[in-house]
Write a protein that holds these residues in place. Structure first.
Motif, PDB file in Angstrom:
ATOM      1  N   ILE A 211       0.565  -1.697   0.236  1.00 40.42           N
ATOM      2  CA  ILE A 211       0.222   0.088  -0.120  1.00 40.42           C
ATOM      3  C   ILE A 211       0.530   1.409   0.182  1.00 40.42           C
ATOM      4  N   ILE A 212       1.970   1.386   1.284  1.00 43.81           N
ATOM      5  CA  ILE A 212       2.598   1.886   0.771  1.00 43.81           C
ATOM      6  C   ILE A 212       3.931   2.547  -0.295  1.00 43.81           C
ATOM      7  N   ARG A 213       4.019   1.757  -1.157  1.00 48.15           N
ATOM      8  CA  ARG A 213       4.831   1.984  -2.398  1.00 48.15           C
ATOM      9  C   ARG A 213       3.578   2.103  -3.294  1.00 48.15           C
ATOM     10  N   THR A 214       2.639   1.993  -3.490  1.00 47.45           N
ATOM     11  CA  THR A 214       1.796   2.465  -4.194  1.00 47.45           C
ATOM     12  C   THR A 214       1.291   3.575  -4.184  1.00 47.45           C
ATOM     13  N   THR A 215       0.965   4.843  -2.812  1.00 47.13           N
ATOM     14  CA  THR A 215       0.410   5.227  -2.410  1.00 47.13           C
ATOM     15  C   THR A 215       1.628   6.363  -3.169  1.00 47.13           C
ATOM     16  N   ALA A 216       3.121   5.953  -2.787  1.00 52.08           N
ATOM     17  CA  ALA A 216       4.433   6.682  -2.709  1.00 52.08           C
ATOM     18  C   ALA A 216       4.370   7.356  -4.835  1.00 52.08           C
ATOM     19  N   ALA A 217       4.178   6.286  -5.262  1.00 50.74           N
ATOM     20  CA  ALA A 217       4.168   6.129  -6.750  1.00 50.74           C
ATOM     21  C   ALA A 217       3.215   7.312  -7.428  1.00 50.74           C
ATOM     22  N   PHE A 218       1.994   6.988  -7.108  1.00 48.49           N
ATOM     23  CA  PHE A 218       0.519   7.796  -7.051  1.00 48.49           C
ATOM     24  C   PHE A 218       1.052   9.457  -6.556  1.00 48.49           C
ATOM     25  N   ASN A 219       2.362   9.639  -5.522  1.00 49.55           N
ATOM     26  CA  ASN A 219       2.369  10.653  -5.197  1.00 49.55           C
ATOM     27  C   ASN A 219       3.597  11.433  -5.836  1.00 49.55           C
ATOM     28  N   SER A 220       4.281  10.969  -6.405  1.00 51.01           N
ATOM     29  CA  SER A 220       5.682  11.746  -7.002  1.00 51.01           C
ATOM     30  C   SER A 220       5.256  11.340  -8.748  1.00 51.01           C
ATOM     31  N   SER A 221       3.848  11.080  -9.546  1.00 50.19           N
ATOM     32  CA  SER A 221       3.636  11.175 -10.222  1.00 50.19           C
ATOM     33  C   SER A 221       2.531  12.365 -10.489  1.00 50.19           C
ATOM     34  N   SER A 222       2.344  12.850  -9.431  1.00 46.24           N
ATOM     35  CA  SER A 222       0.938  13.825  -8.986  1.00 46.24           C
ATOM     36  C   SER A 222       1.671  15.296  -9.677  1.00 46.24           C
ATOM     37  N   THR A 223       0.522  15.820 -10.138  1.00 44.94           N
ATOM     38  CA  THR A 223       1.318  17.847 -10.226  1.00 44.94           C
ATOM     39  C   THR A 223       0.612  18.375  -8.855  1.00 44.94           C
ATOM     40  N   ALA A 234      -4.152   8.231   4.043  1.00 43.08           N
ATOM     41  CA  ALA A 234      -4.294   7.309   3.184  1.00 43.08           C
ATOM     42  C   ALA A 234      -4.271   5.990   3.327  1.00 43.08           C
ATOM     43  N   VAL A 235      -3.070   5.659   3.565  1.00 40.62           N
ATOM     44  CA  VAL A 235      -2.794   4.336   4.375  1.00 40.62           C
ATOM     45  C   VAL A 235      -3.369   3.357   4.589  1.00 40.62           C
ATOM     46  N   ASN A 323      -5.921   6.606  -4.476  1.00 45.37           N
ATOM     47  CA  ASN A 323      -5.931   5.975  -4.056  1.00 45.37           C
ATOM     48  C   ASN A 323      -5.535   5.006  -3.745  1.00 45.37           C
ATOM     49  N   PRO A 324      -4.631   3.782  -2.815  1.00 42.71           N
ATOM     50  CA  PRO A 324      -4.058   2.718  -2.896  1.00 42.71           C
ATOM     51  C   PRO A 324      -5.632   1.650  -2.726  1.00 42.71           C
ATOM     52  N   GLY A 325      -5.594   0.840  -3.688  1.00 41.76           N
ATOM     53  CA  GLY A 325      -6.472  -0.188  -2.767  1.00 41.76           C
ATOM     54  C   GLY A 325      -7.503   0.668  -3.126  1.00 41.76           C
ATOM     55  N   TYR A 326      -8.202   1.968  -3.555  1.00 36.36           N
ATOM     56  CA  TYR A 326      -9.819   2.053  -4.182  1.00 36.36           C
ATOM     57  C   TYR A 326     -10.651   1.360  -4.710  1.00 36.36           C
ATOM     58  N   ALA A 327      -9.792   1.609  -5.609  1.00 39.08           N
ATOM     59  CA  ALA A 327     -11.052   0.950  -6.229  1.00 39.08           C
ATOM     60  C   ALA A 327     -11.207  -0.582  -6.364  1.00 39.08           C
ATOM     61  N   GLU A 328     -10.417  -1.601  -5.882  1.00 40.28           N
ATOM     62  CA  GLU A 328     -11.012  -2.431  -5.867  1.00 40.28           C
ATOM     63  C   GLU A 328     -12.044  -3.051  -4.086  1.00 40.28           C
ATOM     64  N   ALA A 329     -11.902  -1.601  -3.171  1.00 47.40           N
ATOM     65  CA  ALA A 329     -12.349  -1.620  -1.945  1.00 47.40           C
ATOM     66  C   ALA A 329     -13.921  -1.004  -2.457  1.00 47.40           C
ATOM     67  N   VAL A 330     -13.695  -0.583  -3.532  1.00 45.98           N
ATOM     68  CA  VAL A 330     -15.836   0.284  -3.681  1.00 45.98           C
ATOM     69  C   VAL A 330     -16.459  -0.875  -4.659  1.00 45.98           C
ATOM     70  N   VAL A 331     -15.511  -2.161  -5.100  1.00 41.51           N
ATOM     71  CA  VAL A 331     -15.794  -3.218  -5.389  1.00 41.51           C
ATOM     72  C   VAL A 331     -16.995  -4.098  -4.785  1.00 41.51           C
TER      73      VAL A 331
END
Length: 661
Positions: A211-223, A234-235, A323-331
């Protein structure tokens, strides 16, 4: 979140491990990359192996028992290969059957339903001589409660596995693979992270690390990147499956338009906005929502809807959840919150995956396969898996995905047994085309199950063959019968499994339990009906006239049952081979003639078998007016004559014997 590894690849890797093939070096390195060794435990276990050739590591789930065994064996200089002992759950353990030399074996008994019978510990001690002769070692990994039943028999062989400090395990996972994540130390000192790791297992630490890795990856690509403290919540929410956040959102957004848009965007995460907008409309229809009529620009548009659900509309006009894992959590939330809509939703996902371009449909199928597997294992409920596998199996493009889903659930190290037991229940249930009929099994699901069992057979041959046979016995649908036949042929084509198939069916041919006999009969007839490219039956000896005792036993079992279409098809295949390949006629006629006797040892002539073969012969070539008998009629008459003369009570009138030349 499997970091790009598709389910099919994971299944292949897991089955190879279970079937006992040498574990690849890169697989071992990947498995141990973030492992934190306990040097004292490694040294003690190595000393036990040196003195006894066998060691036992026991502990609670998620404590690293398997990884500890793997690490310990990599430290043994004499070991040239590491393999897992091939066995089926609750099978007897026979370490003297391990004949490979210079091998480090792992006997995986982690399944909590495993039972160790009295004498197991003594067997481990007595295996030292055999293992010394092969210069091999064995490490048993099991649950502490499982080992407790026999612990007194081999106390000196066992050591408990204590998990490492979870925060240290988290650090190891975040450092691997290299390079580790940025600002690692900041992550590890956050109060919420430290609290979450208190008393956690290594498996939980690995989950948080992803989860932390995914969060950090999303954040690094954010504007607009955030600081670590701003990302921590979020984690924590992701580790809790976003349940609290989603409950609040659904409480505040009660209209179907927003909820369906959220569910469609989660399912199609990363798809173009136009496709998601269209998909949320079709989703509403399939769930029974009546869309509100709109005119002009009434109602919310894509930008407003996307903002409301907490997603981001990128500059490429694609909608993503950051947000990490959010799509799966919705389903997952939907599956729990709306169980009565599971069937309709899975039908919609099948339609979307089948109609969208492969660029969108394939990732959708992969995501839902992973999510359904996670849900099934976490909830120990097969409602979602049954619905997804059934709907996907109906669509040629998704049929293989349905099989992947069934295999993935069955090979899970901790909960796979529940799935395999459920498959037996499905195999035994009558056919239906109604998904809502919970007591029957949809025909499409049975077809997919047959293919999945063929994949499972290298790891669990007895389990797979039993369920395939039950599918054959409890289905009247020809497509299911064909799927079972194809699966059995796949098993037969694997030389390493032929002996297993023969042994299992041999025990069923004469079993006192009628359902095993019926299953063996159907399985044998599927094999007897299969032919090569040259139209030669797979079970027919092509090289000489020697009669195969196993094949004879199979025909005897088949002829003890009723005269059915499978019997007729199998007899047809063999008589066609005798007709088209004259050198095989002696073998074919000899097999059928011998089949009327009770057994090789008991030469009792059974009239019922004679009658069924006689009927099948005339089914292959009916009586018809012929000026001169044709080749088919001559062969039929030769078989009938041979069967008649085999009867000890029949008079011998050799000059009346027809010729099958």
């Amino acid at each position: 979140m499997n970091l790009g590894t598709v389910i099919g690849t994971q299944n292949i890797s897991e089955i190879r491990r279970l079937r006992g093939t040498p574990l690849p070096k890169d697989w071992i390195e990947d498995r141990l990359a973030s492992y934190l060794p306990d040097s004292q435990l490694t040294d003690v276990t190595s000393e036990i192996l040196k003195n006894n050739r066998v060691a036992v590591l026991h502990g609670l789930p998620g404590t690293g028992r398997y990884s500890t065994a793997l690490h310990t064996l990599t430290r043994q200089s004499a070991v040239t290969a590491i393999r897992q002992v091939r066995r089926e759950p609750n099978d007897a353990v026979d370490l003297e059957g391990l004949v490979d030399e210079d091998t480090g074996w792992i006997l995986d008994l982690r399944d909590e339903e495993e039972t160790l019978h009295t004498g197991f510990g003594l067997h481990l001690r007595e295996a030292e001589g055999h293992l010394s002769a092969t210069r091999s070692l064995v490490i048993v990994v099991t649950h502490t409660d499982t080992w407790a039943h026999v612990a007194s028999e081999a106390t000196e062989l066992a050591r408990p596995v204590a998990p490492p400090v979870a925060l240290s395990a988290l650090r190891a996972h975040l450092n691997c693979p290299q390079p580790g994540i940025a600002e690692l130390e900041q992550w590890l000192v956050q109060d919420a992270i430290v609290t979450g790791m208190e008393g956690a297992s290594p498996a939980t630490a690995a989950h948080w690390a992803r989860i932390i890795r995914t969060t950090a990856a999303f954040n690094s690509s954010s504007t607009d990147p955030k600081t670590v403290p701003e990302l921590v919540d979020a984690v924590v929410q992701a580790a809790r499956n976003w349940r609290h956040t989603l409950r609040i959102w659904h409480t505040c957004n009660t209209d179907s338009a927003h909820r369906n848009y959220l569910l469609a965007a989660a399912t199609l995460d990363g798809a173009p906005a136009e496709d998601i907008y269209e998909a949320h409309t079709t989703l509403g229809k399939i769930l029974g929502d009546t869309p509100q009529p709109t005119r002009g620009q009434q109602g919310p548009g894509i930008i407003e809807l996307t903002h409301t659900i907490g997603a981001e509309l990128g500059s490429d006009d694609r909608i993503r959840f950051l947000n990490p894992g959010y799509a799966e959590a919705v389903v997952d939330y939907f599956w729990v919150d709306r169980p009565h809509h599971v069937a309709a939703f899975t039908r919609w996902t099948a339609e979307q995956a089948a109609t969208l371009s492969s660029e969108l449909g394939d990732p959708l199928a992969e995501r839902v396969t992973q999510w359904a597997t996670h849900y099934t294992i976490a909830k120990q409920s097969f409602t979602v898996l049954r619905a997804v596998a059934t709907d996907w199996a109906k669509i040629p493009r998704l049929h293989d995905r349905a099989q992947d889903l069934l295999v993935a659930a069955a090979v899970d190290p901790t909960d796979g047994k529940r799935a395999r037991d459920q498959y037996l229940t499905w195999a035994k249930a009558p056919d239906t085309d109604d998904l809502s009929n919970r007591k029957h099994t949809p025909v499409a699901l049975k077809r997919a199950l047959a293919g999945a069992l063929a994949q499972l057979a290298p790891a669990y041959p007895q389990i797979a063959l039993k369920r395939l046979s039950e599918l054959a016995v409890h289905s009247s649908d020809e497509t299911v019968a064909d799927a079972v036949g194809d699966a059995l042929t796949q098993l037969w084509d694997q030389k390493t499994l032929q002996t297993t198939v023969r042994t299992i069916l041999s025990s069923w041919f004469t079993s006192p339990q009628t359902h095993y006999v019926a299953a063996a009969r159907r399985a044998f007839l599927h094999l007897a009906d299969r032919t090569t490219a040259e139209s030669l039956p797979l079970l027919l000896n092509h090289t000489n006239h020697t009669l195969d005792p196993w094949t004879l036993a199979g025909w005897r079992c088949a002829l003890d049952g009723p005269a059915t279409v499978p019997v007729q098809r199998a007899v047809n295949a063999w008589l066609d081979a005798a007709l088209n390949h004259p050198t095989l006629r002696t073998t074919v006629l000899g097999t059928f003639t011998e089949a009327v006797f009770r057994s090789d040892a008991d030469r009792t002539y059974l009239a019922e078998r004679y009658l069924r073969l006689n009927q099948a012969a005339f089914g292959w070539q009916p009586t018809c007016a012929e000026s001169l008998p044709g080749e088919r009629s001559l062969l039929r008459d030769a078989l009938v004559w041979a069967l008649t003369q085999a009867d000890p009570a029949a008079p011998v009138i050799a000059h009346h014997a027809p010729l099958a030349q």
